[in-house]
Design a protein around this motif. Structure first.
Motif, PDB file in Angstrom:
ATOM      1  N   LEU A  97       0.830  -1.200   0.000  1.00 19.85           N
ATOM      2  CA  LEU A  97       0.000   0.000   0.000  1.00 19.85           C
ATOM      3  C   LEU A  97       0.872   1.261   0.000  1.00 19.85           C
ATOM      4  O   LEU A  97       0.582   2.232  -0.702  1.00 19.85           O
ATOM      5  N   ALA A  98       1.940   1.223   0.752  1.00 20.11           N
ATOM      6  CA  ALA A  98       2.854   2.364   0.778  1.00 20.11           C
ATOM      7  C   ALA A  98       3.484   2.587  -0.595  1.00 20.11           C
ATOM      8  O   ALA A  98       3.608   3.727  -1.050  1.00 20.11           O
ATOM      9  N   TRP A  99       3.876   1.521  -1.278  1.00 22.79           N
ATOM     10  CA  TRP A  99       4.473   1.656  -2.603  1.00 22.79           C
ATOM     11  C   TRP A  99       3.453   2.129  -3.630  1.00 22.79           C
ATOM     12  O   TRP A  99       3.814   2.760  -4.628  1.00 22.79           O
ATOM     13  N   LEU A 100       2.191   1.873  -3.431  1.00 24.24           N
ATOM     14  CA  LEU A 100       1.160   2.375  -4.340  1.00 24.24           C
ATOM     15  C   LEU A 100       0.807   3.837  -4.044  1.00 24.24           C
ATOM     16  O   LEU A 100       0.393   4.574  -4.939  1.00 24.24           O
ATOM     17  N   LEU A 101       0.973   4.260  -2.808  1.00 23.23           N
ATOM     18  CA  LEU A 101       0.653   5.640  -2.445  1.00 23.23           C
ATOM     19  C   LEU A 101       1.725   6.630  -2.904  1.00 23.23           C
ATOM     20  O   LEU A 101       1.423   7.792  -3.151  1.00 23.23           O
ATOM     21  N   ILE A 102       2.956   6.185  -3.023  1.00 25.67           N
ATOM     22  CA  ILE A 102       4.039   7.085  -3.446  1.00 25.67           C
ATOM     23  C   ILE A 102       3.761   7.672  -4.834  1.00 25.67           C
ATOM     24  O   ILE A 102       3.813   8.897  -5.001  1.00 25.67           O
ATOM     25  N   PRO A 103       3.438   6.859  -5.855  1.00 24.87           N
ATOM     26  CA  PRO A 103       3.117   7.460  -7.160  1.00 24.87           C
ATOM     27  C   PRO A 103       1.847   8.309  -7.115  1.00 24.87           C
ATOM     28  O   PRO A 103       1.752   9.322  -7.823  1.00 24.87           O
TER      29      PRO A 103
ATOM     30  N   VAL B 128       1.672  12.152  -8.366  1.00 20.77           N
ATOM     31  CA  VAL B 128       0.738  12.652  -9.373  1.00 20.77           C
ATOM     32  C   VAL B 128      -0.048  13.845  -8.827  1.00 20.77           C
ATOM     33  O   VAL B 128      -0.227  14.845  -9.527  1.00 20.77           O
ATOM     34  N   VAL B 129      -0.494  13.758  -7.596  1.00 20.91           N
ATOM     35  CA  VAL B 129      -1.224  14.878  -6.996  1.00 20.91           C
ATOM     36  C   VAL B 129      -0.312  16.100  -6.878  1.00 20.91           C
ATOM     37  O   VAL B 129      -0.716  17.227  -7.203  1.00 20.91           O
ATOM     38  N   GLY B 130       0.912  15.895  -6.450  1.00 20.06           N
ATOM     39  CA  GLY B 130       1.856  17.008  -6.369  1.00 20.06           C
ATOM     40  C   GLY B 130       2.155  17.616  -7.727  1.00 20.06           C
ATOM     41  O   GLY B 130       2.244  18.839  -7.866  1.00 20.06           O
ATOM     42  N   ALA B 131       2.301  16.775  -8.752  1.00 19.23           N
ATOM     43  CA  ALA B 131       2.556  17.290 -10.102  1.00 19.23           C
ATOM     44  C   ALA B 131       1.357  18.063 -10.625  1.00 19.23           C
ATOM     45  O   ALA B 131       1.509  19.085 -11.311  1.00 19.23           O
TER      46      ALA B 131
END
Length: 57
Positions: A4-10, A14-17
Motif C-alpha cells: 500500500l505504501a508503494w502504491l501511495l508514493i506514485p 501525481v497529486v503534487g505534479a
C-alpha cells in the motif's frame, strides 16, 4: 501494508505534479496594466528630456 505504501508514493507524486502544474500555468497578467502605464510615463519623460537637451556644438 508495504504494498500500500508503494502504491501511495506514485499517487502522491501525481497529486503534487497536478498542483504544481496548475500553479505554473496560472494567469499572471494582472499586473501588466500598471507596469505598461509606468513604462509609457518613463518613455514620455525620456522623450521630453531628449528634446530639451539640444545644445549647439
Amino acid at each position: 501494508m508495504a504494498a500500500l505504501a508503494w502504491l501511495l508514493i506514485p499517487l502522491f507524486a501525481v497529486v503534487g505534479a497536478a498542483i504544481w502544474g496548475g500553479w505554473a500555468a496560472r494567469n499572471r497578467t494582472t499586473g501588466d496594466v500598471a507596469e505598461l502605464a509606468g513604462y509609457a510615463r518613463f518613455r514620455d519623460a525620456m522623450e521630453k528630456a531628449a528634446s530639451g537637451n539640444t545644445t549647439a556644438e
